[in-house]
Write a protein that holds these residues in place. Structure first.
Motif, PDB file in Angstrom:
ATOM      1  N   CYS A  30     -23.918  44.544 124.634  1.00 50.49           N
ATOM      2  CA  CYS A  30     -25.134  45.146 124.073  1.00 50.49           C
ATOM      3  C   CYS A  30     -26.389  44.698 124.788  1.00 50.49           C
ATOM      4  O   CYS A  30     -27.156  45.507 125.310  1.00 50.49           O
ATOM      5  N   ALA A  81     -27.494  30.998 114.448  1.00 50.57           N
ATOM      6  CA  ALA A  81     -28.780  31.500 113.980  1.00 50.57           C
ATOM      7  C   ALA A  81     -29.867  30.443 114.148  1.00 50.57           C
ATOM      8  O   ALA A  81     -30.983  30.746 114.587  1.00 50.57           O
ATOM      9  N   VAL A  84     -30.808  30.246 117.778  1.00 53.22           N
ATOM     10  CA  VAL A  84     -31.552  31.414 118.234  1.00 53.22           C
ATOM     11  C   VAL A  84     -32.967  31.408 117.683  1.00 53.22           C
ATOM     12  O   VAL A  84     -33.906  31.818 118.373  1.00 53.22           O
ATOM     13  N   ILE A  85     -33.130  30.909 116.457  1.00 50.75           N
ATOM     14  CA  ILE A  85     -34.490  30.810 115.917  1.00 50.75           C
ATOM     15  C   ILE A  85     -35.327  29.899 116.810  1.00 50.75           C
ATOM     16  O   ILE A  85     -36.488  30.200 117.123  1.00 50.75           O
ATOM     17  N   ASP A  88     -36.193  31.810 119.909  1.00 51.60           N
ATOM     18  CA  ASP A  88     -37.171  32.837 119.604  1.00 51.60           C
ATOM     19  C   ASP A  88     -38.569  32.256 119.466  1.00 51.60           C
ATOM     20  O   ASP A  88     -39.543  32.776 120.015  1.00 51.60           O
ATOM     21  N   GLN A  89     -38.671  31.125 118.740  1.00 50.14           N
ATOM     22  CA  GLN A  89     -39.992  30.522 118.544  1.00 50.14           C
ATOM     23  C   GLN A  89     -40.545  29.998 119.867  1.00 50.14           C
ATOM     24  O   GLN A  89     -41.742  30.129 120.151  1.00 50.14           O
ATOM     25  N   VAL A 104     -36.067  42.747 119.562  1.00 48.43           N
ATOM     26  CA  VAL A 104     -34.993  42.350 118.661  1.00 48.43           C
ATOM     27  C   VAL A 104     -33.807  41.757 119.383  1.00 48.43           C
ATOM     28  O   VAL A 104     -32.932  41.180 118.746  1.00 48.43           O
ATOM     29  N   PHE A 105     -33.750  41.876 120.713  1.00 43.62           N
ATOM     30  CA  PHE A 105     -32.530  41.432 121.391  1.00 43.62           C
ATOM     31  C   PHE A 105     -32.403  39.923 121.460  1.00 43.62           C
ATOM     32  O   PHE A 105     -31.320  39.413 121.688  1.00 43.62           O
ATOM     33  N   VAL A 106     -33.518  39.197 121.269  1.00 38.18           N
ATOM     34  CA  VAL A 106     -33.374  37.752 121.134  1.00 38.18           C
ATOM     35  C   VAL A 106     -32.615  37.461 119.850  1.00 38.18           C
ATOM     36  O   VAL A 106     -31.683  36.667 119.826  1.00 38.18           O
ATOM     37  N   GLY A 107     -32.991  38.151 118.766  1.00 38.82           N
ATOM     38  CA  GLY A 107     -32.270  37.976 117.519  1.00 38.82           C
ATOM     39  C   GLY A 107     -30.819  38.381 117.636  1.00 38.82           C
ATOM     40  O   GLY A 107     -29.940  37.782 117.027  1.00 38.82           O
ATOM     41  N   LEU A 108     -30.566  39.387 118.480  1.00 41.18           N
ATOM     42  CA  LEU A 108     -29.196  39.870 118.598  1.00 41.18           C
ATOM     43  C   LEU A 108     -28.301  38.927 119.379  1.00 41.18           C
ATOM     44  O   LEU A 108     -27.101  39.161 119.468  1.00 41.18           O
ATOM     45  N   ILE A 110     -27.545  36.297 118.271  1.00 40.20           N
ATOM     46  CA  ILE A 110     -26.699  35.762 117.201  1.00 40.20           C
ATOM     47  C   ILE A 110     -25.370  36.498 117.162  1.00 40.20           C
ATOM     48  O   ILE A 110     -24.314  35.897 117.004  1.00 40.20           O
ATOM     49  N   THR A 111     -25.452  37.820 117.292  1.00 33.95           N
ATOM     50  CA  THR A 111     -24.226  38.590 117.178  1.00 33.95           C
ATOM     51  C   THR A 111     -23.614  38.868 118.534  1.00 33.95           C
ATOM     52  O   THR A 111     -22.680  39.647 118.648  1.00 33.95           O
TER      53      THR A 111
ATOM     54  N   PHE B  21     -27.813  50.689 122.588  1.00 31.23           N
ATOM     55  CA  PHE B  21     -26.593  49.946 122.940  1.00 31.23           C
ATOM     56  C   PHE B  21     -26.198  48.889 121.946  1.00 31.23           C
ATOM     57  O   PHE B  21     -25.786  47.808 122.323  1.00 31.23           O
ATOM     58  N   PHE B  85     -33.671  35.854 110.662  1.00 33.34           N
ATOM     59  CA  PHE B  85     -32.338  35.933 111.251  1.00 33.34           C
ATOM     60  C   PHE B  85     -31.299  35.378 110.307  1.00 33.34           C
ATOM     61  O   PHE B  85     -30.290  36.020 110.021  1.00 33.34           O
ATOM     62  N   VAL B 123     -20.280  40.530 112.797  1.00 32.29           N
ATOM     63  CA  VAL B 123     -21.003  40.130 113.992  1.00 32.29           C
ATOM     64  C   VAL B 123     -21.237  41.303 114.907  1.00 32.29           C
ATOM     65  O   VAL B 123     -21.640  41.147 116.042  1.00 32.29           O
ATOM     66  N   LEU B 132     -32.778  44.457 111.974  1.00 29.49           N
ATOM     67  CA  LEU B 132     -33.902  43.969 112.770  1.00 29.49           C
ATOM     68  C   LEU B 132     -34.834  45.089 113.196  1.00 29.49           C
ATOM     69  O   LEU B 132     -36.056  44.926 113.199  1.00 29.49           O
TER      70      LEU B 132
END
Lengths: 216, 257
Positions: A30, A81, A84-85, A88-89, A104-108, A110-111, B21, B85, B123, B132
């Motif tokens: 992704c 998480a 990643v926080i 992100d910060q 949002v991809f920084v948050g993503l 996580i997944t 994506f 998050f 996930v 998000l």
């Protein structure tokens, strides 16, 4: 660091080519596609994943014997998480423009399947040092693909690398370099579909070189 | 009206797979057969439809800057958005666990065919990504958040259904050996993404660039240009024999929109 043993070096070099998380293990696709329109974003994303996966692998490996099996996914998610926080910060504090591009991809992260995948496949069954190496190796493999895709997309799409124009000056009236010969930027490379096609071509090249990887 | 617009926007224009994506890993892994693809797609729609509104509520009353005012005025300047998050992923993990229990009870065959993929939805970037994006696009109401969730899920479902169908068919095609399997799927998905880009003009009422042309033509020479403006309007609106007045109002209305 002293010399790594042969097995340990393999942990780092395997994911770079033969066991690449993106092209072979099919994980972490992704973010590899979405943010590679700029080389800078790719590099920052790769560094973030190296940090999260390296530290995360170590943490999970350290607590692997005390996590009850039923809630291990939740524990993994909490660890990722939290890391990643932090990323992100830090990004928002030191590279605000870039954090807007990455949005949002920084948050993503996580997944990002690579992280959970390596936790399950490696960190839960191995010691901290080896898990650290495995994490670094896989994140580097991921980063290599990201940088290749980002390189081509930015170069062919906007004629710049890391923001610096390398093919000449494209502004009409002051054409120089390749643009003076009539070359024009292929804006399409900056759009999402081309990322998919570039990765497809990378897979093509990789599997032609290493016939063992061909599926049937 | 907003709901319908958001619904179609999230299915076609902001399609989770082709535009942003999200959920690619399970998209690539589960798309070998149409049956499993349909099962996973349905699960994704269901989970998105539940988690996006829930996370909207969380965001609205807990996480946004100034969200805690319902507790008391002194909490007005608390900004807990850095916890987004963890809170989102916690809701998602809980919901997926719930879906797993329900599916196991009501449809054991679906549960067996989905196997590992159901817990994997937790996930799946598509689910977290849905929440998000809902947060970053500042979706305004609970109803809109639900529409967005369902729409995004349907968009993802469409994508995985299409690629599964195509992959089943190209098993009999003459794909070069190094491209077989993963490589050709990437390239096909890229081509499908290009196709979906054509939906970009769907909600703006057609080619925006053509509007000024029709406008100036009609203002300058009213009688003679009736034919030309008729042809240009026909391309977009398919109306024959409308008067100049009606066409001008039409053009004006679409510009004002």
């Amino acid at each position: 660091m002293g010399l790594l043993s042969k097995k340990d070096t393999k942990l780092i070099t395997d994911p770079l080519a033969d066991n690449n998380p993106i092209t072979i293990q099919v994980l972490g696709i992704c973010s590899a596609l979405a943010i590679t329109a700029e080389l800078k974003a790719s590099i920052v994303m790769a560094i973030s994943v190296i940090f999260v996966l390296g530290v995360g692998n170590v943490v999970i490996s350290l607590i692997r014997n005390i996590i009850p099996s039923k809630i291990r996914i939740i524990v993994q998610l909490v660890v990722v998480a939290a890391l990643v926080i932090i990323v992100d910060q830090v990004l928002k504090a030191f590279a605000y423009e870039l954090s807007k591009t990455l949005s949002v991809f920084v948050g993503l992260i996580i997944t990002n399947c690579i992280i959970m995948g390596r936790f399950e496949a490696f960190a839960l069954g191995n010691g901290p040092w080896r898990s650290f190496l495995d994490g670094i190796g896989n994140a580097l493999g991921y980063g290599v693909i990201l940088i290749i895709v980002g390189f081509f997309r930015e170069l062919l799409g906007s004629g710049t690398l890391l923001g610096y124009p390398v093919l000449g000056n494209p502004i009409p009236g002051e054409l120089s370099g390749l643009y003076a010969l009539g070359y024009e930027n292929n804006g399409f490379m900056l759009l999402s579909p081309m990322a998919l096609i570039v990765v497809g071509i990378i897979i093509w090249v990789q599997r032609s070189k290493n016939k063992a990887l061909i599926e049937d | 009206m907003e709901h319908i617009e958001l619904f179609f926007k999230s299915i076609f224009i902001d399609n989770m797979v082709f535009a942003t994506f999200l959920g690619m890993c399970s998209y690539l892994a589960v798309s070998k057969k149409v049956k499993t693809a349909v099962g996973l797609g349905a699960a994704v729609i269901f989970v998105l439809a539940i988690t996006v509104p829930l996370n909207w509520l969380l965001d609205q009353f807990l996480l946004q800057p100034g969200a805690l005012t319902w507790l008391g005025a002194e909490y007005a300047d608390y900004d807990l958005s850095f916890l987004s998050f963890i809170m989102f992923i916690a809701t998602i993990a809980t919901m997926v666990q719930l879906v797993e229990i329900i599916v196991e009870k009501f449809s054991p065959s679906l549960y067996n065919s989905l196997g590992i993929f159901l817990p994997l939805i937790a996930v799946n970037c598509a689910i977290l990504g849905g929440s998000l994006f809902m947060q970053s696009r500042e979706i305004a109401t609970l109803g809109l958040a639900t529409t967005y969730g369902i729409g995004s899920g349907i968009g993802w479902f469409l994508a995985i259904l299409a690629i599964a169908a195509i992959r089943e068919k190209i098993r009999y095609s003459n794909v070069p050996a190094p491209l077989r399997g993963l490589g050709i799927t990437f390239i096909i998905t890229g081509l499908m993404a290009i196709g979906f880009m054509s939906f970009g003009g769907m909600l703006t009422g057609g080619d925006d660039g053509a509007q000024p042309e029709t406008e100036t033509v009609q203002v300058q020479e009213q009688p003679e240009t009736k034919d030309i403006s008729l042809v240009e309007e026909n391309n977009k609106k398919e109306e024959d024999g409308t008067t100049d007045m009606e066409q001008k109002t039409l053009a004006n209305n679409t510009i004002n929109e």
